[in-house]
Design a protein around this motif. Structure first.
Motif, PDB file in Angstrom:
ATOM      1  N   TYR A 291       0.798  -1.226   0.000  1.00 15.01           N
ATOM      2  CA  TYR A 291       0.000   0.000   0.000  1.00 15.01           C
ATOM      3  C   TYR A 291       0.833   1.281   0.000  1.00 15.01           C
ATOM      4  O   TYR A 291       0.309   2.353  -0.314  1.00 15.01           O
ATOM      5  N   ARG A 292       2.101   1.177   0.316  1.00 15.08           N
ATOM      6  CA  ARG A 292       2.934   2.390   0.297  1.00 15.08           C
ATOM      7  C   ARG A 292       2.905   3.055  -1.079  1.00 15.08           C
ATOM      8  O   ARG A 292       2.974   4.294  -1.188  1.00 15.08           O
ATOM      9  N   ASP A 293       2.780   2.270  -2.117  1.00  8.33           N
ATOM     10  CA  ASP A 293       2.747   2.823  -3.483  1.00  8.33           C
ATOM     11  C   ASP A 293       1.388   3.392  -3.856  1.00  8.33           C
ATOM     12  O   ASP A 293       1.266   4.007  -4.927  1.00  8.33           O
ATOM     13  N   ARG A 294       0.412   3.189  -3.010  1.00  7.11           N
ATOM     14  CA  ARG A 294      -0.964   3.533  -3.380  1.00  7.11           C
ATOM     15  C   ARG A 294      -1.452   4.829  -2.741  1.00  7.11           C
ATOM     16  O   ARG A 294      -2.577   5.247  -2.976  1.00  7.11           O
ATOM     17  N   PHE A 295      -0.612   5.454  -1.943  1.00  4.54           N
ATOM     18  CA  PHE A 295      -1.007   6.678  -1.246  1.00  4.54           C
ATOM     19  C   PHE A 295       0.040   7.763  -1.445  1.00  4.54           C
ATOM     20  O   PHE A 295       1.243   7.461  -1.561  1.00  4.54           O
ATOM     21  N   PRO A 296      -0.381   9.018  -1.448  1.00  4.74           N
ATOM     22  CA  PRO A 296       0.574  10.107  -1.659  1.00  4.74           C
ATOM     23  C   PRO A 296       1.498  10.345  -0.471  1.00  4.74           C
ATOM     24  O   PRO A 296       2.604  10.868  -0.644  1.00  4.74           O
ATOM     25  N   THR A 297       1.044   9.981   0.728  1.00  5.05           N
ATOM     26  CA  THR A 297       1.864  10.201   1.923  1.00  5.05           C
ATOM     27  C   THR A 297       1.787   8.994   2.841  1.00  5.05           C
ATOM     28  O   THR A 297       0.824   8.209   2.796  1.00  5.05           O
ATOM     29  N   GLU A 298       2.785   8.869   3.701  1.00  4.80           N
ATOM     30  CA  GLU A 298       2.784   7.809   4.718  1.00  4.80           C
ATOM     31  C   GLU A 298       1.585   7.967   5.647  1.00  4.80           C
ATOM     32  O   GLU A 298       0.966   6.980   6.042  1.00  4.80           O
ATOM     33  N   ASP A 299       1.266   9.201   6.010  1.00  4.49           N
ATOM     34  CA  ASP A 299       0.150   9.435   6.934  1.00  4.49           C
ATOM     35  C   ASP A 299      -1.161   8.950   6.343  1.00  4.49           C
ATOM     36  O   ASP A 299      -1.995   8.370   7.052  1.00  4.49           O
ATOM     37  N   ALA A 300      -1.356   9.191   5.053  1.00  4.89           N
ATOM     38  CA  ALA A 300      -2.590   8.734   4.408  1.00  4.89           C
ATOM     39  C   ALA A 300      -2.663   7.211   4.403  1.00  4.89           C
ATOM     40  O   ALA A 300      -3.728   6.626   4.652  1.00  4.89           O
ATOM     41  N   MET A 301      -1.540   6.576   4.131  1.00  9.66           N
ATOM     42  CA  MET A 301      -1.505   5.113   4.164  1.00  9.66           C
ATOM     43  C   MET A 301      -1.795   4.593   5.564  1.00  9.66           C
ATOM     44  O   MET A 301      -2.587   3.656   5.738  1.00  9.66           O
ATOM     45  N   GLU A 302      -1.171   5.181   6.557  1.00 10.09           N
ATOM     46  CA  GLU A 302      -1.360   4.718   7.930  1.00 10.09           C
ATOM     47  C   GLU A 302      -2.806   4.906   8.378  1.00 10.09           C
ATOM     48  O   GLU A 302      -3.352   4.058   9.099  1.00 10.09           O
ATOM     49  N   ALA A 303      -3.428   5.992   7.965  1.00 12.91           N
ATOM     50  CA  ALA A 303      -4.837   6.206   8.312  1.00 12.91           C
ATOM     51  C   ALA A 303      -5.717   5.135   7.681  1.00 12.91           C
ATOM     52  O   ALA A 303      -6.628   4.604   8.329  1.00 12.91           O
ATOM     53  N   PHE A 304      -5.440   4.790   6.434  1.00 11.68           N
ATOM     54  CA  PHE A 304      -6.189   3.729   5.752  1.00 11.68           C
ATOM     55  C   PHE A 304      -6.014   2.395   6.475  1.00 11.68           C
ATOM     56  O   PHE A 304      -6.992   1.675   6.742  1.00 11.68           O
ATOM     57  N   LEU A 305      -4.780   2.052   6.806  1.00 15.18           N
ATOM     58  CA  LEU A 305      -4.521   0.772   7.462  1.00 15.18           C
ATOM     59  C   LEU A 305      -5.173   0.710   8.845  1.00 15.18           C
ATOM     60  O   LEU A 305      -5.677  -0.345   9.249  1.00 15.18           O
ATOM     61  N   ALA A 306      -5.166   1.814   9.562  1.00 14.43           N
ATOM     62  CA  ALA A 306      -5.728   1.825  10.916  1.00 14.43           C
ATOM     63  C   ALA A 306      -7.245   1.816  10.916  1.00 14.43           C
ATOM     64  O   ALA A 306      -7.882   1.133  11.733  1.00 14.43           O
ATOM     65  N   GLU A 307      -7.846   2.551   9.989  1.00 15.78           N
ATOM     66  CA  GLU A 307      -9.292   2.741  10.026  1.00 15.78           C
ATOM     67  C   GLU A 307     -10.055   1.781   9.119  1.00 15.78           C
ATOM     68  O   GLU A 307     -11.142   1.315   9.467  1.00 15.78           O
ATOM     69  N   VAL A 308      -9.488   1.498   7.950  1.00 15.11           N
ATOM     70  CA  VAL A 308     -10.212   0.709   6.954  1.00 15.11           C
ATOM     71  C   VAL A 308      -9.817  -0.768   7.003  1.00 15.11           C
ATOM     72  O   VAL A 308     -10.663  -1.647   6.836  1.00 15.11           O
ATOM     73  N   THR A 309      -8.546  -1.051   7.248  1.00 16.03           N
ATOM     74  CA  THR A 309      -8.077  -2.444   7.270  1.00 16.03           C
ATOM     75  C   THR A 309      -7.333  -2.744   8.576  1.00 16.03           C
ATOM     76  O   THR A 309      -6.162  -3.137   8.553  1.00 16.03           O
ATOM     77  N   PRO A 310      -7.988  -2.591   9.717  1.00 14.97           N
ATOM     78  CA  PRO A 310      -7.288  -2.828  10.989  1.00 14.97           C
ATOM     79  C   PRO A 310      -6.938  -4.303  11.170  1.00 14.97           C
ATOM     80  O   PRO A 310      -7.467  -5.188  10.489  1.00 14.97           O
ATOM     81  N   GLY A 311      -6.052  -4.549  12.118  1.00 17.60           N
ATOM     82  CA  GLY A 311      -5.635  -5.919  12.387  1.00 17.60           C
ATOM     83  C   GLY A 311      -6.785  -6.832  12.762  1.00 17.60           C
ATOM     84  O   GLY A 311      -6.766  -8.025  12.452  1.00 17.60           O
ATOM     85  N   THR A 312      -7.793  -6.287  13.410  1.00 15.10           N
ATOM     86  CA  THR A 312      -8.953  -7.097  13.789  1.00 15.10           C
ATOM     87  C   THR A 312      -9.675  -7.631  12.560  1.00 15.10           C
ATOM     88  O   THR A 312     -10.221  -8.738  12.580  1.00 15.10           O
ATOM     89  N   TRP A 313      -9.674  -6.847  11.490  1.00 17.66           N
ATOM     90  CA  TRP A 313     -10.310  -7.292  10.239  1.00 17.66           C
ATOM     91  C   TRP A 313      -9.482  -8.392   9.578  1.00 17.66           C
ATOM     92  O   TRP A 313     -10.028  -9.416   9.152  1.00 17.66           O
ATOM     93  N   ASN A 314      -8.186  -8.209   9.514  1.00 16.75           N
ATOM     94  CA  ASN A 314      -7.338  -9.257   8.952  1.00 16.75           C
ATOM     95  C   ASN A 314      -7.449 -10.549   9.761  1.00 16.75           C
ATOM     96  O   ASN A 314      -7.386 -11.652   9.208  1.00 16.75           O
ATOM     97  N   HIS A 315      -7.629 -10.403  11.071  1.00 17.76           N
ATOM     98  CA  HIS A 315      -7.754 -11.577  11.941  1.00 17.76           C
ATOM     99  C   HIS A 315      -8.974 -12.417  11.560  1.00 17.76           C
ATOM    100  O   HIS A 315      -8.959 -13.643  11.718  1.00 17.76           O
ATOM    101  N   GLU A 316     -10.031 -11.767  11.052  1.00 16.11           N
ATOM    102  CA  GLU A 316     -11.210 -12.520  10.612  1.00 16.11           C
ATOM    103  C   GLU A 316     -10.835 -13.489   9.501  1.00 16.11           C
ATOM    104  O   GLU A 316     -11.316 -14.633   9.464  1.00 16.11           O
TER     105      GLU A 316
END
Length: 201
Positions: free
Chosen positions: A22-47
């Motif tokens: 996903y680093r290649d898919r966002f203009p900034t690290e902060d935008a990527m981190e927000a996506f990973l935290a809010e949209v694809t959190p670890g709890t979701w991957n755990h499912e």
């Protein structure tokens, strides 16, 4: 005396991090981190680690975040890009203990859909006597049932087994199951901790 080692896979023997893709898919690290935290959190991957099909998990998440439909679909289509390759120092350690006669098995939180991809990429996964995969079993670390299953399937004596995992909750659960347990930070530290337990490395 230790005679068996039970290894986690992700970030112990195989690097995995969604940032690799996903680093290649966002203009900034902060935008990527927000996506990973809010949209694809670890709890979701755990499912998915627990056996939920990728298609179902992605569809459910897309309903919540329709603006990210394309990025969510890439969790499956670009999953292999999330892999960062083998941790070669750890693979060397695994090879050493195997050659020295220790019994080895793996206990991993991993989707049943993606594990075959890893098996094709990393030949050392065939070295294990058994690989207990959460997505196949429908239970996952740190659930005590996952550890009980691994010990039952392998026949390892917990008092003579070292469990190695990078996740503290899993390490504590392994210890509660009666095993010696090491939290993996890096291979050098893991090797030192194994030596302290009397393992010949």
């Amino acid at each position: 005396m230790i005679d068996a080692l039970l290894f986690d896979l992700g970030n112990v023997l195989i690097r995995w991090d969604p940032r690799n893709h996903y680093r290649d898919r966002f203009p900034t690290e902060d935008a990527m981190e927000a996506f990973l935290a809010e949209v694809t959190p670890g709890t979701w991957n755990h499912e998915m680690d627990l056996g939920k099909p990728f298609a179902q998990a992605i569809a459910e998440r897309t309903q919540l975040f329709p603006q990210h439909a394309a990025l969510l679909a890439e969790w499956q289509s670009e999953w292999s890009r999330m892999l960062g390759g083998a941790i070669e120092e750890s693979v060397a350690l695994l090879q050493e203990v195997r050659a020295d006669g220790y019994r080895i098995a793996a206990l991993t939180n991993w989707s049943a859909e993606t594990y075959p991809k890893a098996l094709a990429l990393f030949p050392f996964l065939d070295w294990f006597e058994d690989v207990v995969i959460s997505g196949v079993e429908g239970i996952a670390k740190p659930d005590p049932a996952m550890f009980a299953l691994a010990l039952r399937r392998t026949g390892f004596d917990p008092a003579r087994t070292v469990f190695i995992d990078d996740n503290l909750a899993n390490v504590e659960a392994g210890r509660a199951a009666g095993m010696h347990a090491i939290r993996f930070i890096d291979t050098a530290q893991c090797r030192a901790d194994l030596r302290a337990l009397g393992v010949r490395v």
